[in-house]
Design an enzyme around this catalytic site. Structure first.
Site, short mmCIF file in Angstrom:
data_model
loop_
_atom_site.label_atom_id
_atom_site.label_comp_id
_atom_site.label_asym_id
_atom_site.label_seq_id
_atom_site.Cartn_x
_atom_site.Cartn_y
_atom_site.Cartn_z
CB SER A 17 16.64 50.47 45.80
OG SER A 17 16.14 49.21 46.21
CE LYS A 18 14.95 52.24 42.27
NZ LYS A 18 16.21 52.38 42.53
NE ARG A 19 16.17 45.64 46.23
CZ ARG A 19 16.62 45.07 47.34
NH1 ARG A 19 15.81 44.39 48.09
NH2 ARG A 19 17.88 45.21 47.68
CG HIS A 20 14.80 49.01 50.75
ND1 HIS A 20 15.85 49.31 49.93
CD2 HIS A 20 15.10 47.83 51.32
CE1 HIS A 20 16.76 48.35 50.02
NE2 HIS A 20 16.32 47.44 50.85
N GLY A 21 10.43 50.60 49.53
CA GLY A 21 9.35 51.56 49.74
C GLY A 21 9.70 52.85 49.03
#
Length: 465
Positions: free
Chosen positions: A239-243
């Site tokens: 997800s976005k929190r992984h980049g």
RNA sequence: GUCCCUAUCGUCUAGCCUGGCCCAGGACACCGCCCUUUCACGGCGGCGACGGGGGUUCGAAUCCCCCUGGGGACGCCA
């Protein structure tokens, strides 16, 4: 042309993400390899959340990756009349029925079931009712119980069996009359003659009910291949929190499409010990049999490595063209500087992305350079005045700025100053580039050209402190 | 919770189907050395894994079972 027909069916509720791109790629590769047909279908039955911007973004990303489809894009929103007919057909045949349970009632039952440790399933309240209340209703598919289980042989995972008592009567038409995913995907894949469905792992649970739907509708059942999910570094769904998860975000970060394709295909697929694959290689070598069965972790470092590889080995003309917008984004007028191909050539071995390359290229442009403060205090000192003056004289006398004559000039400088090459090159590098890290000094001089180089040395002479 | 999938270095993986060639090979990352005018590139070397327990077998990473871990699904989203 073979009879293989595959498809990619994204829902336009956002950009094309890494996972979707990989699924699309696998479909594309197989279609090309077997001279089959790759169909693109936009799954926009959720009118609320689907947007044209998303459709455009997905199309743009597929284009960037080089995944051209053979048919489509088809839009499910154009086909509502087809679905309505098929739903009516099921109702007429007694294979579907209207359900008047409200969302609130269903939610309450789900929660109760979960609490009791049962699998939350529709309890069939409306399955056999004969009245037709004047109330909003959905249409449910009447799950057939003529056999106890459904098995299919997944092309990646092997045989998978589901007991029918795990399944329930799924909704195929909403209160507002629009059809739902599990229904339209079956109708469309069947109507579009798709015979191999390659999609994400998260759909295996949907497969048995879809098979039942194919059978109820009298369609042949296609083959299925479920590709494992892509996870983040913490093994949670990417997800976005992984980049960045958007394919196009990588273009903006200076990645080449072939890097992305190469990375994506190697995540979960392998061909011996080989790491580098062109699209042509992949079309020849890809196979579902070598796709792994477990979820994989997205590793940005390996993507970066592949990108530096492709930049290192890339065609100069093409790289120059790709680099230009990145330079312009930095406010650089590429006309006011050396030939871009020459610039790229000096930088391609030391840049992992086009953004990095653009950063490293700024000193080539404009009349003067901005000095890095630390570099300036360390290398542009007054006791270097003589060195710069000798350098200036030697280079002035240098007719052509090619490596051979530059070497001669440097030999002269070393002789008259008694300094080692390094002691000369570093101050000169600062004068020429403003910093202490750059391509080789000969390359810099050659690409910058005589006039600019001498101008920068003269300017350095003025700022010596 | 229930069901489905899954399990080799930190990560991607080869090997597993057709047990012995595997005290497990490659790649990324990391560390060291070399090359070197800087930064890089490159070369060489190092670190580092068969999740656990039972079987089967002369022999298991490879076959079987259990456990555990991880992922997914359970929506009038797709």
């Amino acid at each position: 042309m073979s009879d293989l027909r595959v498809r990619f069916a994204p829902s336009p509720t956002g950009y094309l993400h890494i996972g979707g791109a990989r699924t699309a790629l696998f479909n594309y590769l197989l279609a090309r390899q077997q001279d089959g047909t790759f169909v693109l279908r936009i799954e926009d039955t959720d009118v609320e959340r689907s947007t044209q911007e998303s459709v455009d973004a997905i199309l743009q990303a597929m284009d960037w990756l080089g995944l051209a489809c053979d048919e489509g894009p088809f839009y499910q929103s154009d086909r509502f009349d087809v679905y309505r007919r098929k739903i009516q057909q099921l109702i007429d045949e007694g294979k579907a029925y209207r359900c008047y349970c409200t969302p609130e009632e269903l939610e309450a039952k789900r929660e109760a079931a979960m609490k009791e440790g049962r699998k939350p399933k529709y309890d069939g309240t409306c399955r056999n009712r004969s009245d037709q209340p004047d109330a909003p209703s959905v249409v449910r598919f009447k799950l057939p119980h003529d056999r106890e289980e459904t098995t299919f042989v997944d092309r990646i995972k092997g045989p998978i069996t589901f007991r029918h008592d795990e399944l329930d009567d799924l909704i195929i038409q909403r209160t507002d009359g629009t059809p739902t995913y599990n229904f339209v995907v079956v109708v469309d894949d069947a109507e579009m003659n798709i015979n191999l469905v390659i999609r994400g792992d998260d759909h295996v649970n949907n497969t048995p009910r879809q098979i039942l739907l194919y059978e109820a509708l009298g369609y042949p059942v296609p083959e299925f291949a479920h590709v494992p999910m892509i996870l983040g570094s913490d093994k949670k769904r990417l997800s976005k929190r992984h980049g960045a998860t958007s394919v196009m975000a990588y273009q903006e970060m200076g990645y080449l499409p072939e890097s992305m394709v190469n990375y994506l295909v190697r995540l979960g697929w392998s061909y011996g010990d080989e790491e580098i694959f062109s699209m042509a290689d992949l079309i020849e070598k890809f196979s579902l049999e070598n796709v792994g069965r477990a979820a994989g972790v997205f590793n940005p470092e390996k993507l970066l490595w592949l990108n530096s590889h492709y930049i290192k080995t890339g065609d100069l003309d093409r790289l120059a063209g790709l680099l230009q917008p990145f330079l312009e984004k930095k406010g650089i007028d590429v006309a006011n500087g050396p030939d871009l191909k020459a610039v790229v050539k000096t930088l391609q071995e030391r840049s992992a992305t086009l953004v990095e390359m653009a950063d490293g290229a700024v000193f080539y442009f404009g009349e003067t350079v901005d000095y890095d403060e630390k570099a300036k205090t360390k290398f542009l000192k007054n006791d270097q005045r003589e060195l710069f003056e000798i350098l200036l004289a030697q280079l002035e006398a240098c007719e052509s700025f090619d490596e051979a004559s530059l070497e001669t000039a440097f030999a002269g400088v070393m002789e008259s100053t008694g300094l080692k090459f390094g002691k000369i090159a570093q101050p000169l590098r600062v004068a020429l580039t403003g910093g202490t890290a750059s391509p080789s000094i000969y390359q810099v001089l050659e690409v910058l050209g005589k006039e600019t180089s001498l101008g920068r040395i003269k300017r350095a002479l003025e700022v010596l402190a």
